[in-house]
Design an enzyme around this catalytic site. Structure first.
Site, PDB file in Angstrom:
ATOM      1  N   HIS A   1      -3.195  -3.576  18.264  1.00  0.00           N
ATOM      2  CA  HIS A   1      -2.449  -2.349  18.767  1.00  0.00           C
ATOM      3  C   HIS A   1      -3.006  -1.962  20.160  1.00  0.00           C
ATOM      4  O   HIS A   1      -4.112  -2.256  20.455  1.00  0.00           O
ATOM      5  CB  HIS A   1      -3.193  -1.245  17.780  1.00  0.00           C
ATOM      6  CG  HIS A   1      -2.938   0.117  18.210  1.00  0.00           C
ATOM      7  ND1 HIS A   1      -1.596   0.741  17.999  1.00  0.00           N
ATOM      8  CD2 HIS A   1      -3.644   1.215  18.699  1.00  0.00           C
ATOM      9  CE1 HIS A   1      -1.741   2.340  18.846  1.00  0.00           C
ATOM     10  NE2 HIS A   1      -3.126   2.104  19.124  1.00  0.00           N
TER      11      HIS A   1
ATOM     12  N   TYR B   1      -1.622   6.383  11.963  1.00  0.00           N
ATOM     13  CA  TYR B   1      -0.164   6.163  12.199  1.00  0.00           C
ATOM     14  C   TYR B   1       0.997   7.308  11.787  1.00  0.00           C
ATOM     15  O   TYR B   1       1.973   6.906  11.667  1.00  0.00           O
ATOM     16  CB  TYR B   1       0.526   4.746  11.703  1.00  0.00           C
ATOM     17  CG  TYR B   1       0.007   3.500  12.523  1.00  0.00           C
ATOM     18  CD1 TYR B   1       0.594   3.526  13.900  1.00  0.00           C
ATOM     19  CD2 TYR B   1      -0.880   2.679  11.961  1.00  0.00           C
ATOM     20  CE1 TYR B   1       0.282   2.345  14.438  1.00  0.00           C
ATOM     21  CE2 TYR B   1      -1.313   1.443  12.709  1.00  0.00           C
ATOM     22  CZ  TYR B   1      -0.675   1.353  14.040  1.00  0.00           C
ATOM     23  OH  TYR B   1      -0.996   0.384  14.865  1.00  0.00           O
TER      24      TYR B   1
ATOM     25  N   GLU C   1      -6.989   8.489  19.591  1.00  0.00           N
ATOM     26  CA  GLU C   1      -7.375   7.260  18.731  1.00  0.00           C
ATOM     27  C   GLU C   1      -8.705   6.894  18.936  1.00  0.00           C
ATOM     28  O   GLU C   1      -9.367   6.332  18.019  1.00  0.00           O
ATOM     29  CB  GLU C   1      -6.194   6.283  19.253  1.00  0.00           C
ATOM     30  CG  GLU C   1      -4.820   6.466  18.642  1.00  0.00           C
ATOM     31  CD  GLU C   1      -4.022   5.690  19.372  1.00  0.00           C
ATOM     32  OE1 GLU C   1      -2.769   5.813  19.200  1.00  0.00           O
ATOM     33  OE2 GLU C   1      -4.205   4.777  20.159  1.00  0.00           O
TER      34      GLU C   1
ATOM     35  N   LYS D   1      -5.878  -6.190  14.474  1.00  0.00           N
ATOM     36  CA  LYS D   1      -5.091  -5.770  13.167  1.00  0.00           C
ATOM     37  C   LYS D   1      -5.517  -6.799  12.025  1.00  0.00           C
ATOM     38  O   LYS D   1      -6.119  -8.177  12.227  1.00  0.00           O
ATOM     39  CB  LYS D   1      -3.535  -5.777  13.355  1.00  0.00           C
ATOM     40  CG  LYS D   1      -3.219  -4.626  14.268  1.00  0.00           C
ATOM     41  CD  LYS D   1      -1.689  -4.514  14.335  1.00  0.00           C
ATOM     42  CE  LYS D   1      -1.375  -3.536  15.035  1.00  0.00           C
ATOM     43  NZ  LYS D   1       0.221  -3.233  15.044  1.00  0.00           N
TER      44      LYS D   1
ATOM     45  N   ASN E   1       1.332  -8.106  13.998  1.00  0.00           N
ATOM     46  CA  ASN E   1       1.670  -8.457  15.409  1.00  0.00           C
ATOM     47  C   ASN E   1       0.166  -8.422  16.132  1.00  0.00           C
ATOM     48  O   ASN E   1       0.122  -8.125  17.185  1.00  0.00           O
ATOM     49  CB  ASN E   1       2.479  -7.502  16.185  1.00  0.00           C
ATOM     50  CG  ASN E   1       2.134  -5.994  16.006  1.00  0.00           C
ATOM     51  OD1 ASN E   1       1.389  -5.767  15.656  1.00  0.00           O
ATOM     52  ND2 ASN E   1       3.166  -5.236  16.711  1.00  0.00           N
TER      53      ASN E   1
HETATM   54  P1  ATP Z   1       1.047  -0.598  18.108  1.00  0.00           P
HETATM   55  O1  ATP Z   1       1.312   1.126  18.108  1.00  0.00           O
HETATM   56  O2  ATP Z   1       0.615  -0.950  17.069  1.00  0.00           O
HETATM   57  O3  ATP Z   1       0.379  -0.659  19.576  1.00  0.00           O
HETATM   58  P2  ATP Z   1       3.710  -0.597  19.633  1.00  0.00           P
HETATM   59  O4  ATP Z   1       3.204   0.636  20.367  1.00  0.00           O
HETATM   60  O5  ATP Z   1       4.139  -1.970  20.337  1.00  0.00           O
HETATM   61  O6  ATP Z   1       2.648  -0.945  18.388  1.00  0.00           O
HETATM   62  P3  ATP Z   1       4.987   1.157  17.835  1.00  0.00           P
HETATM   63  O7  ATP Z   1       6.610   1.294  17.816  1.00  0.00           O
HETATM   64  O8  ATP Z   1       4.011   2.154  17.811  1.00  0.00           O
HETATM   65  O9  ATP Z   1       4.874  -0.213  18.412  1.00  0.00           O
HETATM   66  O10 ATP Z   1       5.156   0.582  16.021  1.00  0.00           O
HETATM   67  C1  ATP Z   1       3.600   0.659  15.651  1.00  0.00           C
HETATM   68  C2  ATP Z   1       3.543  -0.546  14.852  1.00  0.00           C
HETATM   69  O11 ATP Z   1       4.598  -0.197  13.468  1.00  0.00           O
HETATM   70  C3  ATP Z   1       4.122  -1.862  15.372  1.00  0.00           C
HETATM   71  O12 ATP Z   1       2.929  -2.628  16.063  1.00  0.00           O
HETATM   72  C4  ATP Z   1       4.531  -2.819  14.398  1.00  0.00           C
HETATM   73  O13 ATP Z   1       3.513  -3.372  13.510  1.00  0.00           O
HETATM   74  C5  ATP Z   1       5.095  -1.891  13.341  1.00  0.00           C
HETATM   75  N1  ATP Z   1       6.530  -1.826  13.521  1.00  0.00           N
HETATM   76  C6  ATP Z   1       7.278  -1.276  14.583  1.00  0.00           C
HETATM   77  N2  ATP Z   1       8.639  -1.621  14.489  1.00  0.00           N
HETATM   78  C7  ATP Z   1       8.702  -2.206  13.581  1.00  0.00           C
HETATM   79  C8  ATP Z   1      10.024  -2.620  12.906  1.00  0.00           C
HETATM   80  N3  ATP Z   1      11.087  -2.423  13.395  1.00  0.00           N
HETATM   81  N4  ATP Z   1       9.796  -3.169  11.623  1.00  0.00           N
HETATM   82  C9  ATP Z   1       8.481  -3.573  11.002  1.00  0.00           C
HETATM   83  N5  ATP Z   1       7.450  -2.947  11.602  1.00  0.00           N
HETATM   84  C10 ATP Z   1       7.486  -2.212  12.839  1.00  0.00           C
HETATM   85 MG    MG Z   2       2.579   2.225  19.254  1.00  0.00          MG
END
Ligand code: ATP
Ligand code: MG
Length: 139
Positions: A117, A51, A128, A11, A114
Site C-alpha cells: 500500500h 480502508y 495513516e 500486505k 498487490n
Molecule cells: P493502496 O491504497 O492499497 O495503495 P491503490 O491506491 O493503488 O492501493 P485503491 O484504489 O486505493 O488503489 O484501492 C485500494 C486497494 O483495493 C488496492 O490496493 C487493491 O488491493 C484493492 N482494489 C482496488 N481496486 C480493486 C478491484 N477493482 N478489484 C479488487 N481489488 C481492488
Molecule cells: Mg489507495
C-alpha cells in the site's frame, strides 16, 4: 502543502510469499529513509477502518478480509516528494499494468493481493501514519 513523508504497508500476500526483506530493501535503495517500522497484523475491524474510504466499493469486503488475513509491515517513510515518488516506486494498482521494475511488478500477482500500500496524498499519509504509530514512535 507538500510534506516529505508517506506511509506504506507490506500486505499479507508479500509477507506470506517471503518478499518482506526484498521489499524493504527495494524501498531503501529507492532513496526512502525509514522513520518508523512495525511488524503486526490487523483485525477485521482495524482493516475496515483503515480502508473506510472504500466502504462503498464492491471489493471492500474482500479487501478487509484479505488485509486481516495475516501479518503486515507498516512504515512511515521520508524522502523529498515522498507520496508521489513512492507511488511511482510501487507501480499501478493492478500488477499486470505496473511498470517493469516496480514493487508490484516484481512481487505482486493480482489486483486484490498487490504486495504494498502507498498513501495517495499528504493528508492521508499523515492520517495513516497516525493510525499505526504514536507520537513518540514517529519523530
Ligand atoms: P493502496 O491504497 O492499497 O495503495 P491503490 O491506491 O493503488 O492501493 P485503491 O484504489 O486505493 O488503489 O484501492 C485500494 C486497494 O483495493 C488496492 O490496493 C487493491 O488491493 C484493492 N482494489 C482496488 N481496486 C480493486 C478491484 N477493482 N478489484 C479488487 N481489488 C481492488
Ligand atoms: Mg489507495
Amino acid at each position: 502543502m507538500t510534506t516529505n513523508r508517506t506511509f506504506t504497508m507490506i500486505k499479507p500476500d508479500a509477507i506470506a510469499n517471503g518478499h518482506m526483506g526484498a521489499i524493504i530493501d527495494h524501498i531503501i535503495k529507492a532513496g526512502f529513509k525509514v522513520i518508523a517500522l512495525k511488524y503486526t497484523s490487523l483485525s477485521p475491524e482495524m482493516a475496515g477502518k483503515f480502508y473506510e474510504v472504500h466502504a462503498e466499493r464492491p471489493f471492500y469486503k474482500d479487501l478487509v478480509a484479505f488485509m486481516s488475513s495475516g501479518p503486515i509491515v507498516a512504515a512511515i517513510l521520508e524522502k523529498d516528494n515522498a507520496v508521489a515518488d513512492f507511488r511511482t516506486v510501487i507501480g499501478a494498482t493492478d500488477p499486470q499494468k505496473a511498470d517493469a521494475g516496480t514493487i508490484r511488478n516484481l512481487y505482486a500477482k493480482s489486483i486484490d493481493a498487490n504486495a504494498v500500500h502507498g498513501s495517495d496524498s499528504d493528508e492521508n499519509a499523515m492520517i495513516e501514519g497516525n493510525f499505526f504509530f504514536s507520537a513518540f514512535e514517529r519523530n
